[in-house]
Design a protein around this motif. Structure first.
Motif, mmCIF file in Angstrom:
data_model
loop_
_atom_site.group_PDB
_atom_site.id
_atom_site.type_symbol
_atom_site.label_atom_id
_atom_site.label_comp_id
_atom_site.label_asym_id
_atom_site.label_seq_id
_atom_site.Cartn_x
_atom_site.Cartn_y
_atom_site.Cartn_z
ATOM 1 N N LEU A 56 0.807 -1.219 0.000
ATOM 2 C CA LEU A 56 0.000 0.000 0.000
ATOM 3 C C LEU A 56 0.838 1.267 0.000
ATOM 4 O O LEU A 56 1.802 1.402 0.757
ATOM 5 C CB LEU A 56 -0.939 0.012 1.209
ATOM 6 C CG LEU A 56 -2.034 -1.053 1.220
ATOM 7 C CD1 LEU A 56 -2.791 -1.018 2.533
ATOM 8 C CD2 LEU A 56 -2.991 -0.846 0.050
ATOM 9 N N ILE A 57 0.452 2.203 -0.847
ATOM 10 C CA ILE A 57 0.907 3.587 -0.816
ATOM 11 C C ILE A 57 -0.376 4.393 -0.776
ATOM 12 O O ILE A 57 -1.064 4.532 -1.794
ATOM 13 C CB ILE A 57 1.755 3.955 -2.047
ATOM 14 C CG1 ILE A 57 2.978 3.035 -2.153
ATOM 15 C CG2 ILE A 57 2.191 5.415 -1.976
ATOM 16 C CD1 ILE A 57 3.777 3.228 -3.431
ATOM 17 N N GLY A 58 -0.743 4.896 0.401
ATOM 18 C CA GLY A 58 -2.103 5.374 0.585
ATOM 19 C C GLY A 58 -3.008 4.165 0.467
ATOM 20 O O GLY A 58 -2.865 3.191 1.205
ATOM 21 N N GLN A 59 -3.932 4.196 -0.500
ATOM 22 C CA GLN A 59 -4.699 2.991 -0.791
ATOM 23 C C GLN A 59 -4.395 2.438 -2.181
ATOM 24 O O GLN A 59 -5.075 1.530 -2.656
ATOM 25 C CB GLN A 59 -6.200 3.239 -0.613
ATOM 26 C CG GLN A 59 -6.598 3.259 0.850
ATOM 27 C CD GLN A 59 -8.087 3.131 1.066
ATOM 28 O OE1 GLN A 59 -8.834 2.626 0.231
ATOM 29 N NE2 GLN A 59 -8.541 3.598 2.225
ATOM 30 N N TYR A 60 -3.386 2.987 -2.842
ATOM 31 C CA TYR A 60 -2.842 2.320 -4.024
ATOM 32 C C TYR A 60 -2.233 1.007 -3.536
ATOM 33 O O TYR A 60 -1.443 0.991 -2.582
ATOM 34 C CB TYR A 60 -1.773 3.180 -4.687
ATOM 35 C CG TYR A 60 -0.985 2.458 -5.762
ATOM 36 C CD1 TYR A 60 -1.435 2.441 -7.069
ATOM 37 C CD2 TYR A 60 0.199 1.786 -5.461
ATOM 38 C CE1 TYR A 60 -0.726 1.770 -8.066
ATOM 39 C CE2 TYR A 60 0.912 1.115 -6.445
ATOM 40 C CZ TYR A 60 0.445 1.108 -7.747
ATOM 41 O OH TYR A 60 1.147 0.439 -8.713
ATOM 42 N N ALA A 61 -2.624 -0.108 -4.167
ATOM 43 C CA ALA A 61 -2.188 -1.425 -3.694
ATOM 44 C C ALA A 61 -1.343 -2.102 -4.774
ATOM 45 O O ALA A 61 -1.886 -2.773 -5.660
ATOM 46 C CB ALA A 61 -3.396 -2.284 -3.343
ATOM 47 N N TYR B 144 5.790 8.665 -8.505
ATOM 48 C CA TYR B 144 5.236 7.455 -7.901
ATOM 49 C C TYR B 144 5.858 6.186 -8.470
ATOM 50 O O TYR B 144 5.982 5.185 -7.756
ATOM 51 C CB TYR B 144 3.714 7.455 -8.030
ATOM 52 C CG TYR B 144 3.089 8.453 -7.078
ATOM 53 C CD1 TYR B 144 3.175 8.261 -5.692
ATOM 54 C CD2 TYR B 144 2.476 9.609 -7.538
ATOM 55 C CE1 TYR B 144 2.641 9.193 -4.809
ATOM 56 C CE2 TYR B 144 1.940 10.543 -6.658
ATOM 57 C CZ TYR B 144 2.028 10.324 -5.295
ATOM 58 O OH TYR B 144 1.516 11.247 -4.411
ATOM 59 N N LEU B 145 6.287 6.216 -9.718
ATOM 60 C CA LEU B 145 7.027 5.058 -10.223
ATOM 61 C C LEU B 145 8.311 4.863 -9.434
ATOM 62 O O LEU B 145 8.680 3.737 -9.081
ATOM 63 C CB LEU B 145 7.339 5.229 -11.709
ATOM 64 C CG LEU B 145 6.171 5.102 -12.680
ATOM 65 C CD1 LEU B 145 6.639 5.331 -14.107
ATOM 66 C CD2 LEU B 145 5.492 3.746 -12.560
ATOM 67 N N SER B 146 8.999 5.955 -9.155
ATOM 68 C CA SER B 146 10.224 5.871 -8.371
ATOM 69 C C SER B 146 9.936 5.277 -7.000
ATOM 70 O O SER B 146 10.660 4.389 -6.522
ATOM 71 C CB SER B 146 10.846 7.258 -8.223
ATOM 72 O OG SER B 146 11.982 7.210 -7.388
ATOM 73 N N LYS C 290 11.218 1.567 -5.645
ATOM 74 C CA LYS C 290 12.128 1.556 -4.491
ATOM 75 C C LYS C 290 11.515 0.851 -3.288
ATOM 76 O O LYS C 290 12.205 0.115 -2.576
ATOM 77 C CB LYS C 290 12.498 2.991 -4.106
ATOM 78 C CG LYS C 290 13.480 3.659 -5.038
ATOM 79 C CD LYS C 290 13.805 5.083 -4.581
ATOM 80 C CE LYS C 290 14.798 5.757 -5.507
ATOM 81 N NZ LYS C 290 15.075 7.158 -5.092
ATOM 82 N N ASP C 291 10.218 1.088 -3.064
ATOM 83 C CA ASP C 291 9.599 0.603 -1.829
ATOM 84 C C ASP C 291 8.962 -0.773 -1.952
ATOM 85 O O ASP C 291 8.851 -1.493 -0.951
ATOM 86 C CB ASP C 291 8.516 1.586 -1.356
ATOM 87 C CG ASP C 291 9.089 2.928 -0.937
ATOM 88 O OD1 ASP C 291 10.328 3.047 -0.861
ATOM 89 O OD2 ASP C 291 8.295 3.864 -0.700
ATOM 90 N N PRO D 299 14.161 -12.212 0.168
ATOM 91 C CA PRO D 299 13.058 -13.165 0.012
ATOM 92 C C PRO D 299 11.675 -12.514 0.026
ATOM 93 O O PRO D 299 10.759 -12.984 -0.635
ATOM 94 C CB PRO D 299 13.239 -14.104 1.214
ATOM 95 C CG PRO D 299 14.697 -14.017 1.534
ATOM 96 C CD PRO D 299 15.086 -12.596 1.248
ATOM 97 N N ASP D 300 11.523 -11.426 0.791
ATOM 98 C CA ASP D 300 10.239 -10.722 0.813
ATOM 99 C C ASP D 300 10.248 -9.545 -0.156
ATOM 100 O O ASP D 300 9.597 -8.528 0.081
ATOM 101 C CB ASP D 300 9.903 -10.248 2.233
ATOM 102 C CG ASP D 300 10.952 -9.291 2.791
ATOM 103 O OD1 ASP D 300 12.038 -9.165 2.186
ATOM 104 O OD2 ASP D 300 10.684 -8.663 3.829
#
Length: 864
Positions: free
Chosen positions: A618-623, A648-650, A654-655, A661-662
């Motif tokens: 999640l980024i906000g509610q972007y999943a 947001y692509l960056s 990155k995130d 493994p995760d």
């Protein structure tokens, strides 16, 4: 002189061949693949060897149940049950794990709780086509490799007269039927028919061993059957015992057709190896070298001197924003982390994951078990299974349409063969069984995207006929969709998601019909591609479920409920990739559309409703951990601030991706999660499969070369890829200034050089002047269905009902006697007052066109 030339010319020829061979030598990118990415967290991947799109996926089984055991392996586990020959890559449902082999020592045990062993990470390793571990309980070293249809095991036993191989056909899924048979002291064969996610799955195997086994035992219901060479039943197992063999190589071929078919596969693919494990592993490695060389990336990290200086600055306490810090300093500079190497690891692991599925399903002679459970022969193509189409139509298949057209053609021919066998194009086939998992009919966009990009050697008339047949059947809300212009919540769950996915499929059918000059079909399906409009609530700007002629209530856009597939209204508000510009207009224009995107990425609101583990990353509610969000960051390219696409692509890259493994934000889903990264890291993304435009995104490497099957190369440059400079400042295509926020398929397919110039700060003035991508339906525009605004569907004395339409200038006509309204019915001018139970129906009319009928039943409390 002639004699000299006679020797010189062949020398020049041979020298030219040597130079050519040197030039054609592929760079080995396999060291950049971390096969353990996605094996932790909720990635659901497996680490064992498989060939590109191979039938066999030979991997350790460490987990028998639970959502995070879907692939049979989880990185956090420390017990291994054995090594089975089929696994699913990153799915959210469990199946496979067929034909388990487990080396043991001592007295043979047949219960998995007794023969399983602990293992340790420090002895575990893997690479494309290879896996290695050590079984602590038995001190046995295990190596695995594979060919397309054969799994190859190398067991190195300690000094022991009781070196065993346990073969367990009961492992994992419910067994419908099985048998196993000893052929001779080097060979065994068997069969397993099981029920899991696939209701009926057939797997035959034929195994050959490098050394003779001295004894064996075939077991039924965990009891060895003395004197027998074959047993049949639902709980069938076997042990083979070798007398101090040192090491044993096992070659295990699979087939969906027969044990004889498995033997043919074994003989064909093992013919040149003679149990030479290293030779087989090398061949597997070389195959992966060739596949992963289709895209060659370079850089992505600062030059060594810059890295060293950055480390030295940190060591000296220097902060580029605030000078030097005060206080004691460390005695040694920190370790320099090569971020470019990390990015290359993520990239090549992602590319590797995109090549693990679909899986070849026919034997070497072309035979396979079809969707009708009968044996068929694939003539002139390979037949595949494991199509996670709800996921993979978005990025996995568009990627393969660029780098693997030959295999993509086989996929399409497989789809048409499945249609012949089962009467429907595939939705989510596992083995020879259609699971009908997820929503939509997304073999359609795969076919259309491929055709639009030059993959055309298939029966197009048959394909169009099959597409129309599959979207006009009455399963899964399609009847409601066709009759009402949307799937109604009254008729079917997940109605919003189904409507949106069906409209995407219909847009693809329209494009296919247009390319085939089938005007009537184009006219019909371009209308259906607009049915998303019938779920657009212009009062709140969300795509919302319809019930009883009204909107589903109560409505919370953050709620995960029965109206959406693995998501909520916030995420599904943007799933109209075929008609983005119309969606923007309905939301009030670019500024308001941008604000809605901002809200999605920045909201502090929590997701409510039913627990759905797929909604992750999640980024906000972007999943990002689930596919319906995957295109959303690119929608900023349609707004007045495309720099937010880059921002947001960056952040997503990155995130939501790492080299651990995760390292995946959610299920790998047979390549889609990874394909999103591959495409996005290249700086291109196909927002709508079947369209010709690729969104310009944010290239992650100094240089990325895509080798096309037509012999040309398309190269993407970003000199600032290693820095925090992410914002677009300029572009060039083939050394000429470029002023579009998209590339076309022809731009890529012709080969050439695309350069992306980035800076540290957003350059809004520059990007605002760039030509925006297009996504707008302009033909055969439909009139949106009207809707009722009522406090409820029941009332005591009377009720006043408003009738509205998202098309503000449409006229509304209604009836209260249950008859179908027409333009001759009562014109709506004021709220309709009802005093008795009434069937209210309405239509909206604009420019001589009518909407579908909207209907609701409003009941008086006493039932009169």
């Amino acid at each position: 002189m002639k004699n000299a030339l006679r020797y010189l010319i062949p020398s020049l020829f041979l020298g030219g061949l040597m130079l050519q061979a040197s030039a054609q030598k592929k760079i080995d990118n396999t060291p950049s693949v971390n096969v353990f990415i996605g094996t932790g967290g909720h990635g659901h991947t497996y680490p064992g060897p498989s060939m590109p799109f191979g039938m066999v996926q030979l991997s350790p089984d460490t987990r028998l149940e639970g959502w995070d055991g879907c692939s049979g392996y989880h990185y956090t586990d420390s017990l291994v049950y054995g090594f089975s020959h089929t696994h699913l890559s990153g799915t959210g449902c469990s199946d496979y794990g067929d034909i388990l082999f487990m080396p043991t020592t001592g007295e043979p045990k047949l219960l998995n709780t007794e023969y399983r062993s602990s293992f340790r990470k420090k002895y575990e390793s893997g690479s494309p086509g290879y896996y290695k571990t050590r079984l602590d309980k038995y001190n046995v070293n295990v190596e695995l490799t594979a060919t397309p249809r054969v799994g190859v095991h190398h067991y190195d036993y300690p000094n022991t007269p009781q070196a065993n191989i346990i073969i367990d056909l009961k492992h994992r899924d419910e067994v419908r039927d099985a048998w196993i048979e000893v052929v001779n002291d080097h060979e065994v064969r068997g069969f397993r028919r099981s029920k899991g996610w696939a209701e009926d799955q057939y797997v035959y195997f034929y195994a050959r061993f490098s050394k003779p086994f001295k004894t064996y035992g075939v077991a039924l219901n965990d009891q060895v059957q003395q004197g027998k060479t074959k047993v049949e039943g639902k709980n069938v197992k076997m042990y083979l015992q070798f007398d101090n063999p040192g090491d044993v190589v096992s070659e295990v071929a699979l087939s969906s057709v027969s044990a004889e078919g498995a033997l043919k596969n074994l003989d064909a693919e093992m013919h040149d190896y003679g149990f030479d494990f290293k030779k087989i592993e090398k061949a597997a490695h070389n195959t992966w070298v060739n596949e992963l060389a289709k895209i060659q990336v370079e850089g992505g990290s600062p030059p060594p001197q810059q890295s060293l200086q950055s480390a030295q600055n940190l060591y000296n306490g220097y902060n580029p924003y605030g000078g030097y810090s005060v206080g004691p300093q460390p005695k040694a500079p920190p370790v320099v982390i090569d971020q470019g190497k990390i990015k290359r690891n993520i990239f090549y692991t992602a590319l590797y994951h995109t090549m693990l599925a679909p899986n070849i399903y026919n034997d070497v002679d072309g035979q396979y078990r079809g969707m009708d459970q009968k044996v068929h022969t694939a003539n002139g193509f390979n037949y595949y299974t494991i199509f996670s189409l709800w996921d993979t139509y978005r990025a996995e298949h568009p990627l393969l349409t660029i780098i693997d057209k030959k295999r993509t053609l086989d996929f399409i021919k497989t789809f048409l063969a499945m249609y012949d066998e089962d009467g429907v194009l595939p939705v989510w086939p596992v083995g020879s069984w259609e699971t009908y998992c997820m929503v939509g009919n997304h073999s359609i966009p795969v076919i259309v995207d491929a055709y639009s990009k030059g993959v055309r050697d298939f029966n197009t008339d048959k394909a169009l006929y099959a597409m129309k047949a599959v979207v006009n059947r009455k399963q899964f809300g399609l009847g409601s969709y066709k009759n009402n212009g949307a799937v109604l919540a009254d008729d079917n769950d997940e109605s919003v998601s189904k409507t949106l996915e069906y409209a995407i499929d219909d847009w693809c059918i329209a494009q296919f019909a247009k390319m085939l000059n089938k005007q009537a079909d184009y006219d019909e399906y371009i209308k259906r591609a607009q049915y998303w409009k019938n779920l657009y609530n212009n009062q709140n700007g969300y795509l919302q479920a319809r019930t009883n002629g009204s909107w589903y209530a109560p409505f919370d856009p953050s709620e995960v409920n029965q109206n959406y597939t693995e998501g909520n209204a916030r995420q599904y508000a943007f799933l109209v990739p075929q008609d983005v510009e119309t969606l923007i207009a309905k939301m009030g224009g670019r500024n308001k559309f941008e604000a809605r995107l901002d809200e999605l990425f920045n909201t502090k609101a929590k997701i409510t409703g039913k627990d759905q583990p797929d909604i992750s990353g999640l980024i906000g509610q972007y999943a990002h951990g689930n596919e319906p969000s995957h295109h959303i960051a690119y929608l900023y390219n349609f707004t007045d601030d495309p720099t937010k696409t880059q921002l947001y692509l960056s952040k997503i890259m990155k995130d939501e991706y790492s080299d651990g493994p995760d390292g995946l934000a959610g299920n790998e889903d047979c390549g889609q999660m990874s394909a999103w990264y591959v495409m996005s890291a290249l700086g291109i993304y196909n927002l709508m499969p079947g369209g010709q435009q690729y969104q310009v995104g944010l290239p992650q490497f100094d240089k990325a070369v895509i080798s096309l099957e037509n012999g040309k190369k398309f190269t993407v440059y970003n000199a600032a890829a290693a820095s925090s400079n992410i914002y677009l400042q300029g572009m060039s295509l083939n050394k000429k200034p470029y002023n579009k926020l998209y590339l076309t398929y022809d731009d890529i397919n012709k080969g050439g050089d695309f350069e992306y110039f980035a800076g540290r700060l957003p350059n809004r003035l520059f990007v605002q002047d760039l030509e925006k991508p297009s996504s707008k339906i302009v033909d055969d525009l439909i009139v949106s269905n009207p809707y009722f605004v009522a406090p409820s569907g029941t009332f005591k004395d009377n009720i006043s009902i408003e009738i509205k339409c998202a098309d503000a200038d449409a006229k509304i006509y209604y009836t209260t006697d249950g008859s179908a309204p027409t333009a001759s019915s009562t014109l709506y001018a004021a709220p309709v007052k009802l005093t008795k139970t009434t069937i209210l129906k309405a239509i909206a009319v604009k420019d001589g066109k009518s909407s579908f009928v909207d209907a609701g039943v409003f009941k008086k409390g006493d039932g009169k």
